[in-house]
Design a protein around this motif. Structure first.
Motif, PDB file in Angstrom:
ATOM      1  N   GLU A  75       0.923  -1.207   0.091  1.00  0.00           N
ATOM      2  CA  GLU A  75       0.133  -0.052  -0.060  1.00  0.00           C
ATOM      3  C   GLU A  75       1.000   1.358  -0.148  1.00  0.00           C
ATOM      4  O   GLU A  75       0.603   2.283  -0.728  1.00  0.00           O
ATOM      5  CB  GLU A  75      -1.049   0.029   1.165  1.00  0.00           C
ATOM      6  CG  GLU A  75      -1.731   1.116   1.021  1.00  0.00           C
ATOM      7  CD  GLU A  75      -2.927   0.912   2.394  1.00  0.00           C
ATOM      8  OE1 GLU A  75      -3.366   1.821   2.940  1.00  0.00           O
ATOM      9  OE2 GLU A  75      -3.381  -0.170   2.682  1.00  0.00           O
ATOM     10  N   MET A  76       1.906   1.043   0.793  1.00  0.00           N
ATOM     11  CA  MET A  76       2.703   2.352   0.778  1.00  0.00           C
ATOM     12  C   MET A  76       3.514   2.678  -0.548  1.00  0.00           C
ATOM     13  O   MET A  76       3.728   3.810  -1.058  1.00  0.00           O
ATOM     14  CB  MET A  76       3.740   2.144   1.969  1.00  0.00           C
ATOM     15  CG  MET A  76       3.124   2.137   3.276  1.00  0.00           C
ATOM     16  SD  MET A  76       2.782   4.001   3.759  1.00  0.00           S
ATOM     17  CE  MET A  76       4.345   4.833   3.774  1.00  0.00           C
ATOM     18  N   GLU A  77       3.853   1.461  -1.223  1.00  0.00           N
ATOM     19  CA  GLU A  77       4.503   1.473  -2.323  1.00  0.00           C
ATOM     20  C   GLU A  77       3.436   2.267  -3.525  1.00  0.00           C
ATOM     21  O   GLU A  77       3.961   3.146  -4.079  1.00  0.00           O
ATOM     22  CB  GLU A  77       4.844   0.079  -2.804  1.00  0.00           C
ATOM     23  CG  GLU A  77       6.247  -0.474  -2.249  1.00  0.00           C
ATOM     24  CD  GLU A  77       6.513  -1.811  -2.559  1.00  0.00           C
ATOM     25  OE1 GLU A  77       5.718  -2.317  -3.260  1.00  0.00           O
ATOM     26  OE2 GLU A  77       7.484  -2.378  -2.149  1.00  0.00           O
ATOM     27  N   TYR A  78       2.117   1.934  -3.593  1.00  0.00           N
ATOM     28  CA  TYR A  78       1.397   2.394  -4.256  1.00  0.00           C
ATOM     29  C   TYR A  78       1.251   3.837  -4.014  1.00  0.00           C
ATOM     30  O   TYR A  78       1.174   4.569  -5.103  1.00  0.00           O
ATOM     31  CB  TYR A  78      -0.141   1.655  -4.220  1.00  0.00           C
ATOM     32  CG  TYR A  78      -0.085   0.302  -4.636  1.00  0.00           C
ATOM     33  CD1 TYR A  78       0.396  -0.068  -6.050  1.00  0.00           C
ATOM     34  CD2 TYR A  78      -0.961  -0.845  -3.911  1.00  0.00           C
ATOM     35  CE1 TYR A  78       0.202  -1.215  -6.576  1.00  0.00           C
ATOM     36  CE2 TYR A  78      -0.770  -2.078  -4.646  1.00  0.00           C
ATOM     37  CZ  TYR A  78      -0.189  -2.391  -5.733  1.00  0.00           C
ATOM     38  OH  TYR A  78      -0.339  -3.568  -6.396  1.00  0.00           O
ATOM     39  N   GLU A  79       0.978   4.020  -2.784  1.00  0.00           N
ATOM     40  CA  GLU A  79       0.824   5.611  -2.398  1.00  0.00           C
ATOM     41  C   GLU A  79       2.094   6.385  -2.870  1.00  0.00           C
ATOM     42  O   GLU A  79       2.006   7.487  -3.175  1.00  0.00           O
ATOM     43  CB  GLU A  79       0.494   5.666  -0.801  1.00  0.00           C
ATOM     44  CG  GLU A  79      -0.696   5.314  -0.462  1.00  0.00           C
ATOM     45  CD  GLU A  79      -0.950   5.471   0.958  1.00  0.00           C
ATOM     46  OE1 GLU A  79      -0.019   5.913   1.983  1.00  0.00           O
ATOM     47  OE2 GLU A  79      -1.853   4.886   1.732  1.00  0.00           O
ATOM     48  N   LEU A  80       3.222   5.865  -2.550  1.00  0.00           N
ATOM     49  CA  LEU A  80       4.538   6.439  -3.050  1.00  0.00           C
ATOM     50  C   LEU A  80       4.708   6.801  -4.657  1.00  0.00           C
ATOM     51  O   LEU A  80       4.955   7.824  -5.323  1.00  0.00           O
ATOM     52  CB  LEU A  80       5.679   5.843  -2.581  1.00  0.00           C
ATOM     53  CG  LEU A  80       7.224   6.067  -3.136  1.00  0.00           C
ATOM     54  CD1 LEU A  80       7.166   7.733  -2.099  1.00  0.00           C
ATOM     55  CD2 LEU A  80       8.200   5.489  -2.358  1.00  0.00           C
ATOM     56  N   LYS A  81       3.894   5.590  -5.261  1.00  0.00           N
ATOM     57  CA  LYS A  81       3.962   5.856  -6.631  1.00  0.00           C
ATOM     58  C   LYS A  81       3.178   6.898  -7.187  1.00  0.00           C
ATOM     59  O   LYS A  81       3.342   7.751  -7.947  1.00  0.00           O
ATOM     60  CB  LYS A  81       3.527   4.446  -7.176  1.00  0.00           C
ATOM     61  CG  LYS A  81       3.748   4.379  -8.642  1.00  0.00           C
ATOM     62  CD  LYS A  81       3.414   2.858  -9.288  1.00  0.00           C
ATOM     63  CE  LYS A  81       3.640   2.681 -10.727  1.00  0.00           C
ATOM     64  NZ  LYS A  81       3.362   1.436 -11.279  1.00  0.00           N
ATOM     65  N   ASP A  82       2.049   6.775  -6.478  1.00  0.00           N
ATOM     66  CA  ASP A  82       0.861   7.970  -6.831  1.00  0.00           C
ATOM     67  C   ASP A  82       1.448   9.177  -6.625  1.00  0.00           C
ATOM     68  O   ASP A  82       1.381  10.163  -7.414  1.00  0.00           O
ATOM     69  CB  ASP A  82      -0.479   7.637  -5.954  1.00  0.00           C
ATOM     70  CG  ASP A  82      -1.314   8.662  -6.441  1.00  0.00           C
ATOM     71  OD1 ASP A  82      -1.490   8.714  -7.469  1.00  0.00           O
ATOM     72  OD2 ASP A  82      -2.050   9.223  -5.328  1.00  0.00           O
ATOM     73  N   VAL A  83       2.316   9.494  -5.607  1.00  0.00           N
ATOM     74  CA  VAL A  83       2.835  10.743  -4.987  1.00  0.00           C
ATOM     75  C   VAL A  83       3.753  11.094  -6.176  1.00  0.00           C
ATOM     76  O   VAL A  83       3.899  12.361  -6.573  1.00  0.00           O
ATOM     77  CB  VAL A  83       3.367  10.764  -3.655  1.00  0.00           C
ATOM     78  CG1 VAL A  83       4.170  12.063  -3.279  1.00  0.00           C
ATOM     79  CG2 VAL A  83       2.416  10.645  -2.756  1.00  0.00           C
ATOM     80  N   GLN A  84       4.644  10.331  -6.440  1.00  0.00           N
ATOM     81  CA  GLN A  84       5.838  10.438  -7.585  1.00  0.00           C
ATOM     82  C   GLN A  84       4.941  11.083  -8.821  1.00  0.00           C
ATOM     83  O   GLN A  84       5.587  11.677  -9.460  1.00  0.00           O
ATOM     84  CB  GLN A  84       6.407   9.118  -7.553  1.00  0.00           C
ATOM     85  CG  GLN A  84       7.600   9.118  -6.517  1.00  0.00           C
ATOM     86  CD  GLN A  84       8.289   7.507  -6.744  1.00  0.00           C
ATOM     87  OE1 GLN A  84       7.835   6.759  -7.332  1.00  0.00           O
ATOM     88  NE2 GLN A  84       9.413   7.683  -5.987  1.00  0.00           N
ATOM     89  N   GLU A  85       3.885  10.188  -9.318  1.00  0.00           N
ATOM     90  CA  GLU A  85       3.296  10.678 -10.625  1.00  0.00           C
ATOM     91  C   GLU A  85       2.688  12.019 -10.272  1.00  0.00           C
ATOM     92  O   GLU A  85       2.643  12.902 -11.414  1.00  0.00           O
ATOM     93  CB  GLU A  85       2.114   9.692 -10.846  1.00  0.00           C
ATOM     94  CG  GLU A  85       2.792   8.290 -11.272  1.00  0.00           C
ATOM     95  CD  GLU A  85       1.395   7.298 -11.557  1.00  0.00           C
ATOM     96  OE1 GLU A  85       0.552   7.497 -11.092  1.00  0.00           O
ATOM     97  OE2 GLU A  85       1.897   5.970 -11.833  1.00  0.00           O
TER      98      GLU A  85
END
Length: 187
Positions: A75-85
């Motif tokens: 979940e943190m990886e998904y959130e991090l990816k979303d923030v990066q995008e």
């Protein structure tokens, strides 16, 4: 009343109650010892079983914790990816805004240059027309009478005023266009 018997061999009195008590006490001690051994054995088995169950529960708890940690990590990886995008998108948007602002500033400079050139050209034309008018006036003054000259002067002055008014309107229109572009750039 105690029961006693006499031994046929040695003629000794034997107290049966006492013998029975001794036997009973010995049996009782044996029974107690067996019970203690049985209890110790059951306690050992219970402790083993408890330890095995505790190990199994710890293992399950650890597996559950690892599973939850893995889910949280994903979940943190998904959130991090979303923030990066989102960050990349914001950077692209900022870059596009800068490009548009640069383009607008160039257009504004071009318009200002055109306006200055237009004013300069208009001044030159006005100057040339004045010269031409003066020449015409001078030549016509020589040719015509004062009355004709006055009429023509009025006509020329009227034409001159019309041209000046037209030039003024064009300058105002150019200023409005520049103001509109400035407002759009500020927005």
């Amino acid at each position: 009343m105690s029961q006693t018997i006499i031994c046929p061999n040695c003629s000794t009195k034997i107290d049966l109650d006492q013998v029975a008590n001794q036997k009973y006490n010995e049996l009782l001690k044996e029974q107690e010892q067996k019970l203690r051994q049985e209890q110790a054995k059951q306690k050992e088995e219970f402790d083993k079983e408890l330890e095995e169950k505790t190990k199994a529960m710890r293992k399950k708890a650890q597996e559950y914790a690892e599973k939850k940690a893995l889910e949280a990590k994903k979940e943190m990886e998904y959130e991090l990816k979303d923030v990066q995008e989102q960050l990349q998108k914001a950077q692209k948007d900022r870059e596009e805004a800068r490009k548009k602002e640069l383009e607008f500033l160039k257009k504004q400079r071009d318009l200002e240059d055109k306006e200055k050139n237009f004013e300069l050209e208009m001044e030159k034309k006005l100057y040339e027309e004045r010269k031409n008018i003066q020449k015409e006036l001078e030549s016509k003054m020589e040719e015509s009478s004062k009355k004709q000259m006055d009429e023509k002067l009025e006509k020329i002055a009227e034409d001159y005023r019309k041209k000046e008014l037209e030039n003024y309107k064009q300058q105002e229109q150019m200023r409005k266009t520049i103001d509109d572009l400035k407002r759009k750039a500020e927005q």
